[in-house]
Design an enzyme around this catalytic site. Structure first.
Site, PDB file in Angstrom:
ATOM      1  N   SER A 241      44.321  66.786 -50.104  1.00  0.00           N
ATOM      2  CA  SER A 241      45.698  66.677 -50.563  1.00  0.00           C
ATOM      3  C   SER A 241      45.928  67.919 -51.413  1.00  0.00           C
ATOM      4  O   SER A 241      45.098  68.241 -52.272  1.00  0.00           O
ATOM      5  CB  SER A 241      45.869  65.402 -51.397  1.00  0.00           C
TER       6      SER A 241
ATOM      7  N   TYR B 294      44.623  55.508 -58.774  1.00  0.00           N
ATOM      8  CA  TYR B 294      45.896  54.779 -58.859  1.00  0.00           C
ATOM      9  C   TYR B 294      45.642  53.430 -59.529  1.00  0.00           C
ATOM     10  O   TYR B 294      45.131  52.488 -58.904  1.00  0.00           O
ATOM     11  CB  TYR B 294      46.530  54.580 -57.475  1.00  0.00           C
TER      12      TYR B 294
ATOM     13  N   ASP C 180      47.867  55.174 -47.659  1.00  0.00           N
ATOM     14  CA  ASP C 180      47.302  56.221 -48.502  1.00  0.00           C
ATOM     15  C   ASP C 180      47.157  55.698 -49.922  1.00  0.00           C
ATOM     16  O   ASP C 180      48.088  55.114 -50.483  1.00  0.00           O
ATOM     17  CB  ASP C 180      48.236  57.448 -48.518  1.00  0.00           C
TER      18      ASP C 180
ATOM     19  N   HIS D 177      41.569  65.284 -53.989  1.00  0.00           N
ATOM     20  CA  HIS D 177      42.849  64.926 -54.609  1.00  0.00           C
ATOM     21  C   HIS D 177      43.436  66.083 -55.419  1.00  0.00           C
ATOM     22  O   HIS D 177      43.274  66.155 -56.626  1.00  0.00           O
ATOM     23  CB  HIS D 177      42.628  63.709 -55.509  1.00  0.00           C
TER      24      HIS D 177
ATOM     25  N   TRP E 172      50.569  54.516 -54.306  1.00  0.00           N
ATOM     26  CA  TRP E 172      50.464  54.932 -55.713  1.00  0.00           C
ATOM     27  C   TRP E 172      51.233  53.960 -56.616  1.00  0.00           C
ATOM     28  O   TRP E 172      50.689  53.446 -57.604  1.00  0.00           O
ATOM     29  CB  TRP E 172      51.005  56.365 -55.865  1.00  0.00           C
TER      30      TRP E 172
HETATM   31  N1  LIG Z   1      48.510  64.269 -55.458  1.00  0.00           N
HETATM   32  C1  LIG Z   1      48.632  63.442 -54.451  1.00  0.00           C
HETATM   33  O1  LIG Z   1      47.810  63.418 -53.564  1.00  0.00           O
HETATM   34  C2  LIG Z   1      49.816  62.533 -54.402  1.00  0.00           C
HETATM   35  C3  LIG Z   1      50.871  62.694 -55.300  1.00  0.00           C
HETATM   36  C4  LIG Z   1      52.004  61.925 -55.150  1.00  0.00           C
HETATM   37  C5  LIG Z   1      52.066  60.979 -54.138  1.00  0.00           C
HETATM   38  N2  LIG Z   1      51.015  60.800 -53.290  1.00  0.00           N
HETATM   39  C6  LIG Z   1      51.056  59.793 -52.210  1.00  0.00           C
HETATM   40  O2  LIG Z   1      52.313  59.847 -51.556  1.00  0.00           O
HETATM   41  C7  LIG Z   1      52.931  58.563 -51.620  1.00  0.00           C
HETATM   42  C8  LIG Z   1      54.440  58.712 -51.632  1.00  0.00           C
HETATM   43  O3  LIG Z   1      54.896  59.474 -52.706  1.00  0.00           O
HETATM   44  P1  LIG Z   1      55.522  58.812 -54.006  1.00  0.00           P
HETATM   45  O4  LIG Z   1      55.222  57.349 -54.011  1.00  0.00           O
HETATM   46  O5  LIG Z   1      55.109  59.640 -55.152  1.00  0.00           O
HETATM   47  O6  LIG Z   1      57.080  59.061 -53.849  1.00  0.00           O
HETATM   48  P2  LIG Z   1      58.186  58.597 -52.797  1.00  0.00           P
HETATM   49  O7  LIG Z   1      57.554  57.951 -51.633  1.00  0.00           O
HETATM   50  O8  LIG Z   1      59.045  59.770 -52.573  1.00  0.00           O
HETATM   51  O9  LIG Z   1      59.031  57.547 -53.661  1.00  0.00           O
HETATM   52  C9  LIG Z   1      58.559  56.238 -53.785  1.00  0.00           C
HETATM   53  C10 LIG Z   1      59.451  55.431 -54.742  1.00  0.00           C
HETATM   54  O10 LIG Z   1      60.814  55.437 -54.354  1.00  0.00           O
HETATM   55  C11 LIG Z   1      61.393  54.140 -54.526  1.00  0.00           C
HETATM   56  N3  LIG Z   1      61.735  53.654 -53.171  1.00  0.00           N
HETATM   57  C12 LIG Z   1      60.925  53.614 -52.070  1.00  0.00           C
HETATM   58  N4  LIG Z   1      61.593  53.189 -50.988  1.00  0.00           N
HETATM   59  C13 LIG Z   1      62.852  52.934 -51.389  1.00  0.00           C
HETATM   60  C14 LIG Z   1      64.012  52.475 -50.723  1.00  0.00           C
HETATM   61  N5  LIG Z   1      63.995  52.217 -49.422  1.00  0.00           N
HETATM   62  N6  LIG Z   1      65.140  52.344 -51.429  1.00  0.00           N
HETATM   63  C15 LIG Z   1      65.176  52.631 -52.757  1.00  0.00           C
HETATM   64  N7  LIG Z   1      64.115  53.073 -53.447  1.00  0.00           N
HETATM   65  C16 LIG Z   1      62.951  53.231 -52.770  1.00  0.00           C
HETATM   66  C17 LIG Z   1      60.328  53.283 -55.199  1.00  0.00           C
HETATM   67  O11 LIG Z   1      60.382  53.391 -56.626  1.00  0.00           O
HETATM   68  P3  LIG Z   1      61.529  52.700 -57.539  1.00  0.00           P
HETATM   69  O12 LIG Z   1      61.942  51.441 -56.895  1.00  0.00           O
HETATM   70  O13 LIG Z   1      60.893  52.520 -58.873  1.00  0.00           O
HETATM   71  O14 LIG Z   1      62.638  53.725 -57.611  1.00  0.00           O
HETATM   72  C18 LIG Z   1      59.043  53.961 -54.733  1.00  0.00           C
HETATM   73  O15 LIG Z   1      57.960  53.738 -55.570  1.00  0.00           O
HETATM   74  C19 LIG Z   1      52.330  57.947 -52.888  1.00  0.00           C
HETATM   75  O16 LIG Z   1      52.488  56.553 -52.938  1.00  0.00           O
HETATM   76  C20 LIG Z   1      50.888  58.383 -52.741  1.00  0.00           C
HETATM   77  O17 LIG Z   1      50.224  57.581 -51.799  1.00  0.00           O
HETATM   78  C21 LIG Z   1      49.901  61.572 -53.399  1.00  0.00           C
END
Ligand SMILES: NC(=O)c1ccc[n+]([C@@H]2O[C@H](COP(=O)([O-])OP(=O)(O)OC[C@H]3O[C@@H](n4cnc5c(N)ncnc54)[C@H](OP(=O)(O)O)[C@@H]3O)[C@@H](O)[C@H]2O)c1
Length: 327
Positions: free
Chosen positions: A152, A56, A51, A121, A21
């Site tokens: 999802s 996105y 994913d 979604h 995303w």
């Molecule tokens: N409705 C749906 O179906 C839906 C909704 C949400 C997500 N998703 C899927 O789930 C995936 C994961 O969720 P998410 O991306 O929302 O949230 P997440 O994985 O909880 O957080 C990702 C963010 O945290 C930071 N980060 C990642 N690894 C890090 C590390 N090792 N150290 C420090 N900061 C780090 C980065 O942003 P910064 O560097 O800017 O802080 C990154 O973009 C999405 O990419 C998407 O594929 C689906």
């Protein structure tokens, strides 16, 4: 990197996979170069499952993944999503015509003839009471447009209802130290039915990495700025629906438990991997260093039962009241 079998698909997928995303949009600016570097680092680290979604960055995330696939020889399984192109989330929008057209767009963006895995979604709950929507997906699978499909979901109840449909292979749901309810009722049932589980928002939008403070700010086009109160989409997608100040308080309690040699992100991901019903966590990553940090979680030792109990207690005391009955 360790691998787990995804539902009944027979695919062995990396238990730490990649959420695409942030490289698409809604998380502040990420250049194509940075996004591709993050994707390549994921593959270098053993990730074979990504994913994404059609929306996105309006197809940008899918197109970047197509570029990655072209550049690499290894098998990379791509799960995309459809449904959020609707102007309003109403069950009437989940027609054969719309689903077919969204899927055609994803096929084009991903430069492929068949989608590996198509997920609805976060459709409205009512979709799970309309078997005809799933019949359309069955037909699209028969037509060779997609290999498998899943969903999802926002809510545990939707997850439970979704797995009544026999061809739902996967459920993607928010699951992390701040969102523990899926493990109670849903995980045992999904496991029994051999449905794969994708744990999304595993780092609570970065909150669980321990890098934020009360005065942290986010740019205007980052959902951690514009969706803090659910103005654009379900508030649960931003910091898992946990108020930032409360979340920071719980993060400090978790930090006190950090085993030597673990980063906070690894600790959060390792906690998720302790649940064998989970197929993979799909952390987002904008840069190669984040991806490498996250992928190392797979190689770390399991957490002892006392640590798991303490994290549960932090959840119960600090977070539960805000989220447990909501999703
Ligand atoms: N409705 C749906 O179906 C839906 C909704 C949400 C997500 N998703 C899927 O789930 C995936 C994961 O969720 P998410 O991306 O929302 O949230 P997440 O994985 O909880 O957080 C990702 C963010 O945290 C930071 N980060 C990642 N690894 C890090 C590390 N090792 N150290 C420090 N900061 C780090 C980065 O942003 P910064 O560097 O800017 O802080 C990154 O973009 C999405 O990419 C998407 O594929 C689906």
């Amino acid at each position: 990197m360790n691998y787990r079998t995804l539902g009944r698909t027979g695919w062995k997928v990396s238990e730490v996979s990649f959420g695409a995303w942030a490289i698409g949009g809604a998380w502040g600016h990420v250049s194509d170069e940075e996004a591709l570097a993050a994707l390549h680092k994921a593959v270098d680290s053993g990730v074979n499952f990504i994913d994404t979604a059609d929306v996105y960055g309006d197809g940008r995330s899918e197109r970047l993944i197509a570029r990655l696939k072209k550049a690499r020889n290894s098998e990379i399984i791509v799960a995309t999503k459809a449904g959020r192109r609707l102007p309003r989330q109403v069950v009437e929008g989940y027609t054969r015509e719309n689903l077919t057209s969204w899927i055609e767009d994803s096929l084009r963006n991903l430069s492929t003839d068949t989608l590996d895995l198509l997920q609805l979604h976060c459709p409205p709950t009512e979709v799970y009471y309309r078997p005809e929507v799933f019949t359309v997906l069955d037909d699209l699978a028969k037509a060779g447009k997609l290999r498998y499909y899943g969903v999802s979901v926002e809510k545990v109840e939707e997850a439970l209802k979704a797995i009544e449909f026999p061809n739902v292979q996967t459920v993607q749901i928010i699951f992390n130290c701040f969102r523990q309810r899926p493990a109670e009722l849903f995980f045992p049932q999904a496991k029994q039915k051999q449905v794969g589980i994708l744990a999304r928002v595993p780092l609570a939008s970065g909150l669980l990495t321990g890098k934020f403070r009360r005065d942290s700010t986010f740019v205007a086009d980052d959902h951690r700025n514009f969706n803090r109160h659910g103005a654009a989409f379900d508030v649960g997608e931003t910091f898992s629906g946990v108020d930032l100040d409360l979340g920071l308080e719980a993060v400090e309690q978790i930090r006190a438990l950090l085993p030597a040699g673990y980063s906070m992100a690894q600790f959060a991901l390792r906690w998720i991997l302790m649940f064998d019903a989970v197929t993979c966590a799909i952390p987002g990553g904008k840069r190669p260093d984040q991806v490498a940090d996250n992928c190392r979680a797979s190689d770390l030792a399991p957490l002892p039962p006392e640590t798991m109990a303490k994290i549960r207690s932090i959840y119960d005391k600090t977070i539960r009241a805000q989220v447990h009955q909501r999703w």
